[in-house]
Write a protein that holds these residues in place. Structure first.
Motif, PDB file in Angstrom:
ATOM      1  N   UNK A   1       1.164  -1.099  -0.241  1.00  0.00           N
ATOM      2  CA  UNK A   1      -0.302  -0.195   0.037  1.00  0.00           C
ATOM      3  C   UNK A   1       0.820   1.251   0.427  1.00  0.00           C
ATOM      4  N   UNK A   2       1.818   0.871  -0.735  1.00  0.00           N
ATOM      5  CA  UNK A   2       2.612   2.569  -1.423  1.00  0.00           C
ATOM      6  C   UNK A   2       1.511   3.828  -1.695  1.00  0.00           C
ATOM      7  N   UNK A   3       2.242   4.765  -0.560  1.00  0.00           N
ATOM      8  CA  UNK A   3       2.232   5.620  -0.936  1.00  0.00           C
ATOM      9  C   UNK A   3       2.648   6.874  -1.781  1.00  0.00           C
ATOM     10  N   UNK A   4       4.440   6.467  -1.064  1.00  0.00           N
ATOM     11  CA  UNK A   4       5.490   8.051  -1.083  1.00  0.00           C
ATOM     12  C   UNK A   4       6.524   6.345  -1.896  1.00  0.00           C
ATOM     13  N   UNK A   5       7.117   7.205  -2.985  1.00  0.00           N
ATOM     14  CA  UNK A   5       8.204   6.126  -3.789  1.00  0.00           C
ATOM     15  C   UNK A   5       9.304   6.847  -3.995  1.00  0.00           C
ATOM     16  N   UNK A   6      10.591   6.554  -4.036  1.00  0.00           N
ATOM     17  CA  UNK A   6      11.594   7.350  -4.085  1.00  0.00           C
ATOM     18  C   UNK A   6      12.764   6.457  -4.867  1.00  0.00           C
ATOM     19  N   UNK A   7      13.038   6.807  -6.024  1.00  0.00           N
ATOM     20  CA  UNK A   7      14.196   5.756  -7.084  1.00  0.00           C
ATOM     21  C   UNK A   7      16.006   6.275  -6.876  1.00  0.00           C
ATOM     22  N   UNK A   8      16.484   6.103  -6.776  1.00  0.00           N
ATOM     23  CA  UNK A   8      18.002   6.595  -6.556  1.00  0.00           C
ATOM     24  C   UNK A   8      19.188   5.626  -7.485  1.00  0.00           C
ATOM     25  N   UNK A   9      18.782   5.527  -8.564  1.00  0.00           N
ATOM     26  CA  UNK A   9      19.023   6.577  -9.284  1.00  0.00           C
ATOM     27  C   UNK A   9      18.860   6.500 -10.597  1.00  0.00           C
ATOM     28  N   UNK A  10      18.765   7.406 -11.628  1.00  0.00           N
ATOM     29  CA  UNK A  10      18.759   7.172 -12.870  1.00  0.00           C
ATOM     30  C   UNK A  10      19.582   7.017 -13.418  1.00  0.00           C
ATOM     31  N   UNK A  11      20.562   7.389 -13.259  1.00  0.00           N
ATOM     32  CA  UNK A  11      21.809   7.583 -13.819  1.00  0.00           C
ATOM     33  C   UNK A  11      22.298   5.833 -13.752  1.00  0.00           C
TER      34      UNK A  11
END
Length: 238
Positions: A124-134
């Motif tokens: 039930x995730x509401x916030x997502x961070x992806x580290x990183x596009x590089x």
């Protein structure tokens, strides 16, 4: 949009620049050179969501090590372990999903999307961070393929109920983003600067774009203290 439609980052001095936070269910980009504070910005965002807003948050690690991120959280007074036990904060290293890419072993958007399709709903995730596009860019043979897959990945994210934060590298002295397209496919673009002034490094933050928002467009200084990232909203860098 009113305040109930905003997703506050919890970063001191920042949310006031953007009408209280990111618009809900948007894709947001934070870009800057190495050492500019991108990961700390994303940690604040996820930790604030989990601890203050009670929103299950997920931080995907593709470049840094999990141990280093956990150490960083502790050094800034963020108790990630307690939130992980309560199933509100997930710090996930996806190194085990690495597959053979055009430039060696790396994870691509397809593998990342496959993981998220099941895990976002399950937790039930509401916030997502992806580290990183590089790190994802290493999977593709050329920038054109990366851009094509990024567009498709963002279409997937827009179909979720998640407010996403993507981190991107901005090579020093070059463009605002590595591939020159990241800022065009996202709903907002926050640029972190690291400038040398009289022999000292000065950190700056600029909200270059934010849809659905009347936002501040000035360049502001920020500093990193024992509690994390602090934006000096009443000062401008010229």
């Amino acid at each position: 949009m009113n305040m109930s439609d905003r997703v506050p980052t919890g970063i001191e001095g920042f949310d006031g620049l953007v009408a209280g936070g990111f618009p809900q269910r948007t894709i947001n980009l934070v870009s800057g050179p190495a050492g500019s504070g991108k990961s700390l910005f994303a940690l604040h965002y996820c930790y604030n969501g989990a601890s203050v807003q009670k929103e299950p948050s997920m931080y995907i690690i593709l470049e840094e090590t999990k141990r280093n991120l956990e150490r960083a959280m502790r050094s800034f007074g963020m108790d990630g372990a307690a939130l992980a036990e309560s199933k509100r904060f997930f710090l996930i290293y996806l190194g085990e999903l690495r597959v053979s890419g055009a430039n060696g072993s790396s994870i691509g958007f397809d593998e990342l999307q496959e993981f998220l399709e099941s895990s976002l709903k399950a937790a039930d995730i509401r916030r997502l961070a992806i580290d990183s596009l590089a790190a994802i860019g290493l999977h593709y043979a050329n920038p054109e393929v990366f851009r094509e897959r990024l567009f498709a990945f963002c279409r997937f994210l827009r179909e979720t109920d998640v407010t996403t934060l993507l981190l991107a590298e901005a090579p020093e002295g070059q463009t605002l983003t590595r591939y020159g397209v990241e800022q065009f496919v996202t709903d907002s673009f926050v640029h972190l600067g690291l400038e040398e002034v009289k022999g000292e490094l000065r950190r700056t933050i600029t909200v270059r774009k934010m849809r659905f928002t009347r936002h501040d467009t000035a360049k502001h200084p920020f500093y990193i203290s024992s509690t994390g990232l602090n934006v000096v909203a009443d000062e401008k860098v010229v």
